[in-house]
Scaffold this motif. Structure first.
Motif, PDB file in Angstrom:
ATOM      1  N   ASN A 131     -10.887 -65.476 -33.323  1.00  0.00           N
ATOM      2  CA  ASN A 131      -9.684 -65.394 -33.655  1.00  0.00           C
ATOM      3  C   ASN A 131      -8.976 -66.711 -32.918  1.00  0.00           C
ATOM      4  OD1 ASN A 131      -6.708 -64.806 -33.444  1.00  0.00           O
ATOM      5  ND2 ASN A 131      -7.145 -63.079 -34.485  1.00  0.00           N
ATOM      6  N   ALA A 132      -8.060 -67.521 -33.632  1.00  0.00           N
ATOM      7  CA  ALA A 132      -7.581 -68.620 -32.828  1.00  0.00           C
ATOM      8  C   ALA A 132      -6.431 -68.311 -31.842  1.00  0.00           C
ATOM      9  CB  ALA A 132      -6.974 -69.547 -34.001  1.00  0.00           C
ATOM     10  N   ASN A 133      -5.633 -67.199 -32.264  1.00  0.00           N
ATOM     11  CA  ASN A 133      -4.697 -66.806 -31.602  1.00  0.00           C
ATOM     12  C   ASN A 133      -5.206 -66.270 -30.195  1.00  0.00           C
ATOM     13  OD1 ASN A 133      -2.412 -67.623 -32.742  1.00  0.00           O
ATOM     14  ND2 ASN A 133      -2.479 -65.466 -33.954  1.00  0.00           N
ATOM     15  N   ASN A 138      -6.546 -66.645 -24.170  1.00  0.00           N
ATOM     16  CA  ASN A 138      -7.511 -66.777 -23.203  1.00  0.00           C
ATOM     17  C   ASN A 138      -7.551 -68.006 -22.345  1.00  0.00           C
ATOM     18  OD1 ASN A 138      -9.044 -64.310 -23.381  1.00  0.00           O
ATOM     19  ND2 ASN A 138     -10.008 -64.881 -25.230  1.00  0.00           N
ATOM     20  N   GLY A 139      -7.249 -69.254 -23.260  1.00  0.00           N
ATOM     21  CA  GLY A 139      -6.834 -70.360 -22.494  1.00  0.00           C
ATOM     22  C   GLY A 139      -6.036 -70.429 -21.662  1.00  0.00           C
ATOM     23  N   LEU A 140      -4.785 -69.650 -21.770  1.00  0.00           N
ATOM     24  CA  LEU A 140      -3.560 -69.559 -20.887  1.00  0.00           C
ATOM     25  C   LEU A 140      -3.831 -68.841 -19.911  1.00  0.00           C
ATOM     26  CD1 LEU A 140      -0.721 -69.278 -23.762  1.00  0.00           C
ATOM     27  CD2 LEU A 140      -1.161 -71.024 -21.980  1.00  0.00           C
TER      28      LEU A 140
ATOM     29  N   GLY B 287       3.457 -64.409 -23.666  1.00  0.00           N
ATOM     30  CA  GLY B 287       4.606 -65.098 -24.231  1.00  0.00           C
ATOM     31  C   GLY B 287       4.319 -66.592 -24.813  1.00  0.00           C
ATOM     32  N   MET B 288       3.874 -67.200 -24.061  1.00  0.00           N
ATOM     33  CA  MET B 288       3.339 -68.683 -24.418  1.00  0.00           C
ATOM     34  C   MET B 288       2.381 -68.405 -25.534  1.00  0.00           C
ATOM     35  SD  MET B 288       4.731 -71.100 -22.657  1.00  0.00           S
ATOM     36  CE  MET B 288       6.160 -69.932 -22.711  1.00  0.00           C
ATOM     37  N   ALA B 289       1.407 -67.671 -25.581  1.00  0.00           N
ATOM     38  CA  ALA B 289       0.651 -67.630 -26.767  1.00  0.00           C
ATOM     39  C   ALA B 289       1.401 -67.106 -28.114  1.00  0.00           C
ATOM     40  CB  ALA B 289      -0.564 -66.459 -26.473  1.00  0.00           C
TER      41      ALA B 289
END
Lengths: 300, 300
Positions: A131-133, A138-140, B287-289
């Motif tokens: 899932n892209a979201n 996870n990146g954040l 929130g950023m996501a």
DNA sequence: TGAAAATTGGAAATCGTGTTCGAAAGCGGT
DNA sequence: ACCGCTTTCGAACACGATTTCCAATTTTCA
């Protein structure tokens, strides 16, 4: 499991006792939750309205199930900020004889998710994320954790202590930061106030920031937060404060920040970014520690 | 944790008592294991040879740590097939005052493997830290990391996607949050604007918040952030928006939030706190996501 | 605004739990 | 086989934890 077996033998008497108090949920059409999941379901259904303290208990149970399972009633009560008797009352409302009985629910749950629930699969999971979201989230999270991790590595404790000193000795603390730094300063200002430290958040509402800093005296201190690019109003405001001979402490992200030259002391906090979205986790943590240090110094 | 703290204050007397019995491991060159892992290491080293009953105990401890953590001494004894006093003796051999003390080891371990208990790691690590300020900073970092870590474990991706949908389809996004949630909303609002998403940050400057939300239309959406205690103005504002038939999405920390009932979709984000100072790291990341998701959906 | 009801805090009483101790049983060495 | 040492058992005790109860407070409703 002991709790469950014990209760089963006494449930009839228990429910009778609870009903006598006139607060049993049975009167509301509820039956005593028999598992932790059932309890969560009832709590989250939102159909039960608790008064203040009992609601406080419900929230704590929701957020800290393992503490409830492992602790004594006194420990749980202290952590939740209520009296032990309140916990007992809460348990009785749900049809249990008392806290011990009720606690069995939590013990069962904790034991049930053990040791199967030990799978520490944070990395593998993230690697094969469809899932892209979720990938972005996870990146954040990764960026935040990296920022936090860097604090341990190289942290200038000496600068930090000087900052605490300067702030603690100040008459009034002005908190300045714009754009990305503004969330940090709002939280710092709020926390300072909650801890009883008088402060002014220079938020530039009504474009009055310059007039505000024009009131700064030599016995005041400025806590400035600024990140690159340094194109905001913050350096201007701090420059005014500097002219007025106030002490200036800064949290920023590089030596190139124009604030560095104006500051008595400064700390470097580098935040990681992911796809252009920058974390604030490290700055917030350092800022909070600063607040704590000032409060500790002042009350000492 | 209580068990551990209790023991530390009495360890000298404890060890003296155990040594008097002539069976302390100290005589064998062992020191009292301070963590569950250390205990496992000692047990598995095979260098200690126990008589029959005590060996039985060791095997049971090895195989059923959660039962030891959650049960009473009588329950553990019965499951292990020994007398309660045998367990006490076993604990004393390892230098503990008694079973309760020993049990603390297991409780800590179980709690440590439980999501919300992970901040303890940072805390213990910092225990060896001489500087009080550094200790506090490490605690905050630990709390932040624990909060972030919990996102991976149980994240309601379905809710998240519905939230992105609702926000992406909205005409205008109102961002609402007060007190601790305000730093989050300021950052969300800033980022939304930077990404070209029109939004209104309801900041209540000039006490105009109610009038602002009074302008909300049915094609607008509200992004609300709220943490316990829920005693701010946020629920009132969101209630108005709800009456005006706007879509409402919420980030909050439990189902007890009054916002949950008003929301079309909501996400649970529980932040860890350390010494009363709460992290915002997880809320900011989520929130950023969300912002990123909305931008991606709109530009697609 | 006043009275009644509900909720909460806190201390006293009760109950259960862990610990200690002496006696009995097991074990090994002589 | 006997003696002495180690280990185990089980009951009595003491402590800590839970529960109960009542007064004080807050809230609600007339």
């Amino acid at each position: 499991m002991s709790g469950a077996s014990k209760s089963s033998g006494r449930s009839i008497a228990d429910e009778a006792a609870a009903r006598k108090r006139g607060r049993s949920l049975a009167a509301l059409g509820y039956t005593k939750p028999r598992t932790y999941e059932e309890l969560r379901a009832v709590l989250s259904s939102g159909t039960v309205h608790f008064p203040k303290r009992l609601r406080q208990v419900a929230i704590f149970l929701w957020q800290h199930p393992s503490d409830v399972a492992l602790g004594t009633i006194a420990q749980v009560a202290e952590q939740a900020g209520v009296q032990p008797s309140t916990l007992v009352r809460f348990a009785q409302i749900f049809g249990y004889a008392g806290f011990s009985d009720f606690q069995g629910l939590f013990k069962d749950h904790v034991k049930g998710s053990w040791p199967e629930g030990r799978a520490r699969d944070g990395q593998e999971q993230a690697a094969a994320e469809p899932n892209a979201n979720l990938h972005f989230l996870n990146g954040l999270v990764g960026a935040s954790q990296a920022s936090l991790g860097r604090i341990d590595k190289d942290f200038d404790i000496a600068s930090f202590e000087r900052m605490v000193d300067l702030l603690a000795n100040a008459d009034l603390i002005y908190v300045i930061g714009s754009k990305r730094a503004f969330p940090v300063t709002t939280y710092l200002s709020l926390t300072l106030s909650q801890q009883g430290v008088r402060n002014v958040l220079v938020d530039n509402v009504g474009s009055t920031a310059l007039d505000q800093v024009g009131c700064i005296g030599s016995r005041d201190a400025v806590l400035a937060v600024s990140f690159s690019p340094y194109n905001s109003i913050t350096p201007d405001l701090v420059a005014v404060a500097h002219e007025r001979k106030a002490r200036i402490v800064t949290i920023t992200d590089s030596t190139f920040s124009p604030l560095v030259q104006l500051s008595d002391t400064w700390l470097e906090v580098v935040e990681q970014d992911f796809a252009g979205f920058r974390s604030l986790a490290a700055s917030l943590a350092v800022g909070m520690a600063l607040v704590h240090g000032v409060v500790a110094r002042r009350t000492a």
